[in-house]
Design a protein around this motif. Structure first.
Motif, PDB file in Angstrom:
ATOM      1  N   UNK A  63       0.834  -1.199   0.000  1.00  0.00           N
ATOM      2  CA  UNK A  63       0.000   0.000   0.000  1.00  0.00           C
ATOM      3  C   UNK A  63       0.873   1.255   0.000  1.00  0.00           C
ATOM      4  N   UNK A  64       1.878   1.309   0.856  1.00  0.00           N
ATOM      5  CA  UNK A  64       2.727   2.508   0.902  1.00  0.00           C
ATOM      6  C   UNK A  64       3.530   2.676  -0.383  1.00  0.00           C
ATOM      7  N   UNK A  65       3.952   1.583  -0.990  1.00  0.00           N
ATOM      8  CA  UNK A  65       4.680   1.686  -2.261  1.00  0.00           C
ATOM      9  C   UNK A  65       3.768   2.187  -3.380  1.00  0.00           C
ATOM     10  N   UNK A  66       2.528   1.696  -3.427  1.00  0.00           N
ATOM     11  CA  UNK A  66       1.577   2.162  -4.454  1.00  0.00           C
ATOM     12  C   UNK A  66       1.193   3.618  -4.200  1.00  0.00           C
ATOM     13  N   UNK A  67       0.990   3.986  -2.952  1.00  0.00           N
ATOM     14  CA  UNK A  67       0.703   5.390  -2.653  1.00  0.00           C
ATOM     15  C   UNK A  67       1.878   6.289  -3.027  1.00  0.00           C
ATOM     16  N   UNK A  68       3.093   5.785  -2.889  1.00  0.00           N
ATOM     17  CA  UNK A  68       4.265   6.529  -3.345  1.00  0.00           C
ATOM     18  C   UNK A  68       4.165   6.776  -4.842  1.00  0.00           C
ATOM     19  N   UNK A  69       3.820   5.742  -5.603  1.00  0.00           N
ATOM     20  CA  UNK A  69       3.682   5.874  -7.063  1.00  0.00           C
ATOM     21  C   UNK A  69       2.661   6.948  -7.416  1.00  0.00           C
ATOM     22  N   UNK A  70       1.523   6.946  -6.737  1.00  0.00           N
ATOM     23  CA  UNK A  70       0.480   7.930  -7.027  1.00  0.00           C
ATOM     24  C   UNK A  70       0.867   9.327  -6.550  1.00  0.00           C
ATOM     25  N   UNK A  71       1.475   9.414  -5.380  1.00  0.00           N
ATOM     26  CA  UNK A  71       1.820  10.716  -4.792  1.00  0.00           C
ATOM     27  C   UNK A  71       2.921  11.430  -5.569  1.00  0.00           C
ATOM     28  N   UNK A  72       3.792  10.693  -6.214  1.00  0.00           N
ATOM     29  CA  UNK A  72       4.841  11.322  -7.015  1.00  0.00           C
ATOM     30  C   UNK A  72       4.252  12.142  -8.158  1.00  0.00           C
ATOM     31  N   UNK A  73       3.071  11.796  -8.591  1.00  0.00           N
ATOM     32  CA  UNK A  73       2.407  12.498  -9.684  1.00  0.00           C
ATOM     33  C   UNK A  73       1.555  13.660  -9.192  1.00  0.00           C
ATOM     34  N   UNK A  74       1.238  13.661  -7.885  1.00  0.00           N
ATOM     35  CA  UNK A  74       0.406  14.716  -7.293  1.00  0.00           C
ATOM     36  C   UNK A  74       0.914  15.038  -5.893  1.00  0.00           C
ATOM     37  N   UNK A  75       2.012  15.765  -5.786  1.00  0.00           N
ATOM     38  CA  UNK A  75       2.577  16.083  -4.467  1.00  0.00           C
ATOM     39  C   UNK A  75       1.604  16.877  -3.601  1.00  0.00           C
ATOM     40  N   UNK A  76       1.732  16.696  -2.291  1.00  0.00           N
ATOM     41  CA  UNK A  76       0.950  17.470  -1.344  1.00  0.00           C
ATOM     42  C   UNK A  76      -0.386  16.864  -0.971  1.00  0.00           C
TER      43      UNK A  76
END
Length: 149
Positions: free
Chosen positions: A91-104
């Motif tokens: 979950x944290x790795x996938x959220x990292x993938x998504x968050x890199x595209x939408x910081x904050x």
């Protein structure tokens, strides 16, 4: 309350779905469908829905990252409690993938140390991150935790 990740506005774009597939394959964690059995759902249209392995006591709440059909709908839960079960790594790795595209956008009850294994999995499965990307993620997770709002 529990150990919870908050991600209002993050979505399962085609890139995130492709990276999630790599993350799951590289994780060494048994990842199942939303109810902790069967296969996870990985679709840019319907989103990403997964959980740990229920029969082994490794499931908790379903992680659900909305796809194009569900993004922006009010009935979607934009958080997931994992209780630090083994699937939290994925979950944290996938959220990292998504968050890199939408910081904050990403927030968590966990501290940065709770995310380092997921970040390492992301980097091993997908690609290394720059120092700036790591710092931005750490600020999202650590400095903007829900109790600081």
């Amino acid at each position: 309350m529990g150990y919870t990740h908050y991600f209002h506005g993050l979505t399962a774009t085609p890139e995130v779905v492709a990276e999630a597939t790599k993350i799951i394959e590289a994780s060494g964690v048994t990842i199942c469908g939303p109810r902790g059995e069967g296969l996870p759902l990985l679709s840019e249209t319907h989103g990403i829905k997964l959980n740990g392995f229920a029969a082994a006591g490794e499931a908790y709440e379903t992680f659900s990252l909305p796809g194009a059909n569900a993004a922006g709908r009010g009935n979607h839960a934009w958080f997931c409690k994992t209780e630090n079960k083994p699937y939290d790594l994925v979950v944290t790795a996938i959220l990292t993938a998504a968050a890199l595209r939408h910081p904050g956008i990403l927030h968590s009850d966990g501290h940065w140390e709770s995310w380092t294994a997921g970040l390492a999995l992301y980097q091993a499965a997908v690609r290394p991150l720059s120092l700036d990307q790591k710092i931005a993620l750490e600020l999202d997770i650590e400095a903007m935790r829900p109790e600081h709002r």
